[in-house]
Each structure stands twice: as C-alpha cells, then as structure tokens.
Scaffold this motif. Structure first.
Motif, short mmCIF file in Angstrom:
data_model
loop_
_atom_site.label_atom_id
_atom_site.label_comp_id
_atom_site.label_asym_id
_atom_site.label_seq_id
_atom_site.Cartn_x
_atom_site.Cartn_y
_atom_site.Cartn_z
N MET A 1 -29.23 -37.71 -24.45
CA MET A 1 -27.89 -38.58 -24.24
C MET A 1 -26.92 -38.06 -25.07
O MET A 1 -26.91 -38.24 -26.49
CB MET A 1 -28.09 -39.93 -24.15
CG MET A 1 -26.89 -40.88 -24.02
SD MET A 1 -27.09 -42.52 -23.59
CE MET A 1 -27.78 -43.07 -25.10
N GLN A 2 -25.80 -37.67 -24.54
CA GLN A 2 -24.45 -37.24 -25.19
C GLN A 2 -23.94 -38.56 -25.85
O GLN A 2 -23.76 -39.52 -25.08
CB GLN A 2 -23.66 -36.34 -24.55
CG GLN A 2 -22.51 -35.96 -25.46
CD GLN A 2 -21.46 -34.92 -24.53
OE1 GLN A 2 -21.68 -34.72 -23.43
NE2 GLN A 2 -20.48 -34.45 -25.12
N SER A 3 -23.37 -38.53 -27.37
CA SER A 3 -22.81 -39.54 -27.69
C SER A 3 -21.35 -39.51 -27.54
O SER A 3 -20.89 -38.44 -27.88
CB SER A 3 -23.34 -39.92 -29.17
OG SER A 3 -22.18 -40.94 -29.67
N TYR A 4 -20.78 -40.73 -27.13
CA TYR A 4 -19.31 -40.78 -26.87
C TYR A 4 -18.45 -41.47 -27.86
O TYR A 4 -17.72 -42.44 -27.46
CB TYR A 4 -18.88 -41.02 -25.55
CG TYR A 4 -19.25 -39.66 -24.76
CD1 TYR A 4 -18.27 -38.66 -24.27
CD2 TYR A 4 -20.46 -39.76 -23.73
CE1 TYR A 4 -18.60 -37.86 -23.45
CE2 TYR A 4 -20.83 -38.76 -23.09
CZ TYR A 4 -19.74 -37.78 -22.93
OH TYR A 4 -20.28 -36.75 -21.72
N ILE A 22 -17.66 -47.15 -22.48
CA ILE A 22 -18.74 -46.14 -22.58
C ILE A 22 -19.72 -46.48 -23.99
O ILE A 22 -20.73 -46.29 -23.74
CB ILE A 22 -18.20 -44.99 -22.77
CG1 ILE A 22 -17.48 -44.32 -21.33
CG2 ILE A 22 -19.21 -43.60 -23.33
CD1 ILE A 22 -16.94 -43.02 -21.44
N GLY A 23 -19.00 -46.85 -24.83
CA GLY A 23 -19.89 -47.32 -26.28
C GLY A 23 -21.00 -48.34 -25.70
O GLY A 23 -21.85 -48.56 -26.11
N ALA A 24 -20.06 -49.41 -25.14
CA ALA A 24 -21.04 -50.46 -24.79
C ALA A 24 -22.17 -50.20 -23.66
O ALA A 24 -23.46 -50.76 -23.71
CB ALA A 24 -20.33 -51.64 -24.21
N GLY A 65 -23.49 -42.91 -15.27
CA GLY A 65 -24.33 -43.16 -13.77
C GLY A 65 -24.45 -44.51 -13.62
O GLY A 65 -25.30 -45.00 -13.12
N THR A 66 -23.30 -45.35 -13.74
CA THR A 66 -23.21 -46.53 -13.47
C THR A 66 -22.75 -46.73 -12.02
O THR A 66 -22.12 -45.99 -11.57
CB THR A 66 -22.28 -47.27 -14.62
OG1 THR A 66 -21.05 -46.65 -14.67
CG2 THR A 66 -23.02 -47.35 -15.90
#
Length: 83
Positions: A1-4, A22-24, A65-66
């Motif tokens: 998973m890529q970190s943002y 995105i962080g949450a 993918g939410t």
C-alpha cells in the motif's frame, strides 16, 4: 500500500480534507478495521465546503477503494395551505 502521509493543516480545505480522510482510511486498513464517518445536515453545507468533501471522498475511492453515500433531507416548505 502506498502511503499518502500529508500534513492536513496547510489552510486549503480541499487538500487538507483529502489528506485527513486518506490518512484515517490508511490507519483503519493498517489496524484491520473499518472507519465510518457520518455527516448530518449536508443541506446546510456551503458549496465550497461541499465541493471539498466530494473531492476528498473521490480521492479516498481512488486510493483506498472505499464506498461513500450521502443524503440530505429536503427543505420543509413554509408555504402551507390550510384548506
């Protein structure tokens, strides 16, 4: 998973909200749990803030993918006819 990982306090609501959500979402994925966010009274949100929310939800859908849903009540009519 890529970190943002982004700093979510740069003063630009559109980018700050994207970074926050995105962080949450990444934290929820890392913890193998789910995250639900419920926002009431969307009909009272001003257009710029609503646009920022929609943009953030779209970014989450692309990166995490939410799935999202939004609803609002219609405005009550003040023009009632009493027969």
């Amino acid at each position: 998973m890529q970190s943002y990982y982004l700093l979510a306090d740069n003063g630009d609501l559109e980018h700050d909200l994207q970074a926050l959500l995105i962080g949450a979402g990444q934290a929820a994925q890392a913890g193998e749990t789910v995250l639900g966010i419920f926002i009431d009274e969307l009909q009272y949100v001003e257009e710029p803030q609503l646009a920022a929310l929609i943009t953030a939800m779209h970014a989450c859908a692309q990166h995490l993918g939410t799935t999202h849903a939004a609803a609002q009540l219609g405005q009550a009519s003040t023009d009632q006819h009493n027969g």
